[in-house]
Design a protein around this motif. Structure first.
Motif, short mmCIF file in Angstrom:
data_model
loop_
_atom_site.label_atom_id
_atom_site.label_comp_id
_atom_site.label_asym_id
_atom_site.label_seq_id
_atom_site.Cartn_x
_atom_site.Cartn_y
_atom_site.Cartn_z
N LYS A 237 13.95 78.35 2.53
CA LYS A 237 13.15 77.14 2.30
C LYS A 237 12.94 76.90 0.81
O LYS A 237 12.90 75.75 0.36
N ALA A 238 12.81 77.99 0.04
CA ALA A 238 12.67 77.84 -1.41
C ALA A 238 13.93 77.21 -2.00
O ALA A 238 13.85 76.30 -2.84
N LEU A 239 15.11 77.68 -1.53
CA LEU A 239 16.37 77.10 -2.01
C LEU A 239 16.49 75.65 -1.58
O LEU A 239 16.88 74.79 -2.38
N CYS A 240 16.15 75.36 -0.32
CA CYS A 240 16.26 73.98 0.18
C CYS A 240 15.32 73.04 -0.58
O CYS A 240 15.68 71.89 -0.86
N THR A 241 14.12 73.53 -0.92
CA THR A 241 13.19 72.71 -1.69
C THR A 241 13.73 72.46 -3.09
O THR A 241 13.64 71.34 -3.62
N ALA A 242 14.33 73.51 -3.69
CA ALA A 242 14.95 73.34 -5.01
C ALA A 242 16.14 72.40 -4.93
O ALA A 242 16.33 71.52 -5.79
N LEU A 243 16.96 72.55 -3.87
CA LEU A 243 18.10 71.66 -3.69
C LEU A 243 17.64 70.24 -3.38
O LEU A 243 18.29 69.26 -3.77
N ALA A 244 16.51 70.13 -2.69
CA ALA A 244 15.96 68.80 -2.41
C ALA A 244 15.70 68.05 -3.71
O ALA A 244 15.95 66.85 -3.82
N ALA A 245 15.22 68.81 -4.71
CA ALA A 245 14.92 68.19 -6.00
C ALA A 245 16.16 67.98 -6.85
O ALA A 245 16.22 67.06 -7.66
N THR A 246 17.19 68.83 -6.68
CA THR A 246 18.37 68.74 -7.53
C THR A 246 19.48 67.87 -6.94
O THR A 246 20.12 67.11 -7.65
N VAL A 247 19.75 68.02 -5.63
CA VAL A 247 20.79 67.19 -5.00
C VAL A 247 20.18 65.83 -4.74
O VAL A 247 19.50 65.60 -3.74
N GLY A 248 20.38 64.94 -5.67
CA GLY A 248 19.77 63.61 -5.58
C GLY A 248 20.65 62.55 -6.21
O GLY A 248 21.88 62.62 -6.13
N THR A 249 20.02 61.59 -6.86
CA THR A 249 20.79 60.49 -7.43
C THR A 249 21.74 60.98 -8.52
O THR A 249 22.74 60.33 -8.81
N GLY A 250 21.43 62.13 -9.14
CA GLY A 250 22.33 62.67 -10.15
C GLY A 250 23.71 62.93 -9.61
O GLY A 250 24.71 62.81 -10.32
N ASN A 251 23.78 63.28 -8.31
CA ASN A 251 25.07 63.58 -7.68
C ASN A 251 25.87 62.33 -7.35
O ASN A 251 27.09 62.41 -7.16
N ILE A 252 25.22 61.20 -7.24
CA ILE A 252 25.90 59.96 -6.88
C ILE A 252 25.81 58.95 -8.03
O ILE A 252 26.82 58.53 -8.58
N VAL A 253 24.58 58.61 -8.41
CA VAL A 253 24.39 57.63 -9.48
C VAL A 253 24.64 58.26 -10.85
O VAL A 253 25.25 57.66 -11.73
N GLY A 254 24.15 59.51 -11.04
CA GLY A 254 24.31 60.19 -12.32
C GLY A 254 25.77 60.40 -12.69
O GLY A 254 26.17 60.19 -13.84
N VAL A 255 26.58 60.82 -11.73
CA VAL A 255 28.02 61.00 -11.97
C VAL A 255 28.64 59.66 -12.33
O VAL A 255 29.47 59.55 -13.24
N ALA A 256 28.25 58.61 -11.62
CA ALA A 256 28.79 57.27 -11.87
C ALA A 256 28.44 56.79 -13.28
O ALA A 256 29.31 56.27 -13.99
#
Length: 460
Positions: free
Chosen positions: A63-82
């Motif tokens: 759950k700690a990893l998922c919460t951290a991933l919740a914060a990191t896997v976000g718009t940076g992965n889609i909009v940020g890369v773009a």
């Protein structure tokens, strides 16, 4: 403050000194930890599902990893890369890889120190993160540095990754895909965020542990499907990324061209925005994990950067480069949307809408918690409720702020937050090395004991 002034501040903060500090810290930790991100990655990935969760803490390691991933896997992965490719060309993707590779060692050190120096607040909840390992690890005389980190942590939650960038991405892609008016989307999003975040870490971690795995699998399936459809163009796209990383990108269509420095700066900045390695955010929730060994949570934290950038951002980058949409006038979510529509004309926008909404929503939840722990460090637990109320208010406002201003503000506060954390990582690197040696010595000892037991059983 106008856009030109914000751009000047952004360029100064994300100039060569910070880039050198970020990458240099990652390289130093990579060397001192013996390429831990390569040799210990298999063990780290196994620990996601096999960690014993026996130590003190508020939530289990998954759950700690998922919460951290919740914060990191976000718009940076889609909009940020773009936006990185739009500004710096395909070569920006390579510099995202570089930032992620050395960032895995950085993220390991952050998770390790978070558990090593965690404490308990007035409510009996685990409190940890850079502000605590700065003060308790480096010493009381460094408390001003810890306070600076916490202040910028709150600002990132309020005006950086936590609200505006995520909300803006959700309303933009929802309007593109479904024509739902912005105020309606903003209202529903605000209500849902309020319902989850008022419940604190337990509520956020429960939501994250259910949503994050599902959204990651969905997005990977869709992007891999795109690459299968366009498989003949994948080798050329990879070559273009590698070539443009070291040579200026020529102007093409609406793309005005970019120097190597621009590609590097955008790749590293967007990479950090996406995986947050060196930023000091993920260790805030890593500290709450139930574990006896600091290094164990460090390894689990390290997988977050691998999943976020090496896998997810790479898939997005390849889709955008192959599509050729980056040479047009699109930017942000509209650019990724244009790329997806080439492979999925009928449902491309809808699939991206669902993916981006889930990505951005979980990031809002994760950063609500990060900012909450920073405010608790600054003023005590009495500040948590007012913080939550103001955070929800900013979520409601985020839909109406311009995209260019959002990303500039996010870059500025991200960079300022990273500096005190990186100073602490350098100062405490010997502690990280010692904890790592102790943990792996324990693992070897455990293996030896199991071997002896098996031998005795065989003899009997």
């Amino acid at each position: 403050m106008n856009v030109e002034m914000l751009n000047a501040v952004d360029s100064f903060i994300w100039g060569p000194p910070l880039l050198i500090l970020l990458i240099g810290t990652g390289i130093m930790l990579t060397v001192r930890l013996g390429l831990i991100q390569i040799f210990k990655l298999p063990r780290a990935l196994r620990l996601i599902f096999t960690a014993e969760n026996k130590g003190s803490g508020d939530i289990d390691s998954f759950k700690a990893l998922c919460t951290a991933l919740a914060a990191t896997v976000g718009t940076g992965n889609i909009v940020g890369v773009a936006t990185a490719i739009h500004a710096g060309g395909p070569g920006a993707v390579f510099w995202m890889w570089v930032a992620a590779f050395v960032g895995m060692a950085t993220k390991y050190a952050e998770g390790c120190l978070a558990v090593k120096y965690r404490t308990v607040d007035e409510n009996g909840d685990i409190a940890g993160g850079p502000m605590y390992y700065i003060e308790r690890g480096l010493g009381k005389k460094f408390k001003p540095l810890a306070v600076i980190f916490a202040v910028f942590g709150v600002l990132v939650a309020f005006f950086g990754i936590g609200t505006f960038a995520q909300v803006n991405a959700i309303v933009e892609i929802t309007q593109l895909a479904t024509d739902i008016p912005v105020p309606y989307t903003a209202a529903v999003l605000t209500i849902v965020v309020a319902a989850v975040t008022i419940g604190g870490l337990q509520s956020i971690s429960r939501a994250a542990s259910k949503i994050v795995p599902a959204m990651a699998v969905l997005y990977i399936i869709v992007t891999v499907g795109f690459l299968i459809i366009c498989h003949a163009q994948v080798p050329a796209a990879i070559m273009e990324i590698l070539t443009d990383a070291f040579t200026p990108t020529a102007a093409a269509g609406g793309f005005l061209g970019a120097s190597v420095l621009v590609a590097m700066r955008n790749g590293v900045a967007r990479g950090v925005f996406s995986n947050e390695s060196g930023l000091g955010s993920a260790p805030i929730v890593a500290a709450a994990a139930k574990t006896k060994w600091a290094s164990e949570q460090g390894l689990i934290s390290m997988t977050g950067t691998f999943i976020d950038t090496i896998i997810t951002c790479t898939l997005t980058g390849l889709v955008i480069v192959i599509s050729g949409a980056w040479t047009g006038d699109f930017n942000g979510a509209a650019l990724t949307n244009a790329a997806f529509q080439q492979a999925y004309p009928a449902v491309g926008s809808l699939v991206l809408c669902v993916s981006l909404t889930l990505f951005a929503f979980t990031t809002i939840l994760g950063w609500n918690y990060y900012g909450e722990r920073c405010i608790a460090y600054l003023v005590g637990v009495k500040g948590i409720l007012p913080y939550r109320v103001f955070f929800i208010f900013l979520v409601a406002c985020g839909a109406f702020v311009k995209l260019d201003v959002i990303w500039i503000l996010a870059d500025i506060v991200n960079g300022l937050m990273a500096i005190p954390n990186l100073v602490a990582l350098i100062g405490l690197s010997s502690i990280v090395v010692a904890e790592t040696k102790a943990y792996f010595a324990h693992i070897e000892e455990k293996k030896a004991e199991e071997t002896v037991r098996e031998f005795v059983v065989e003899k009997q």
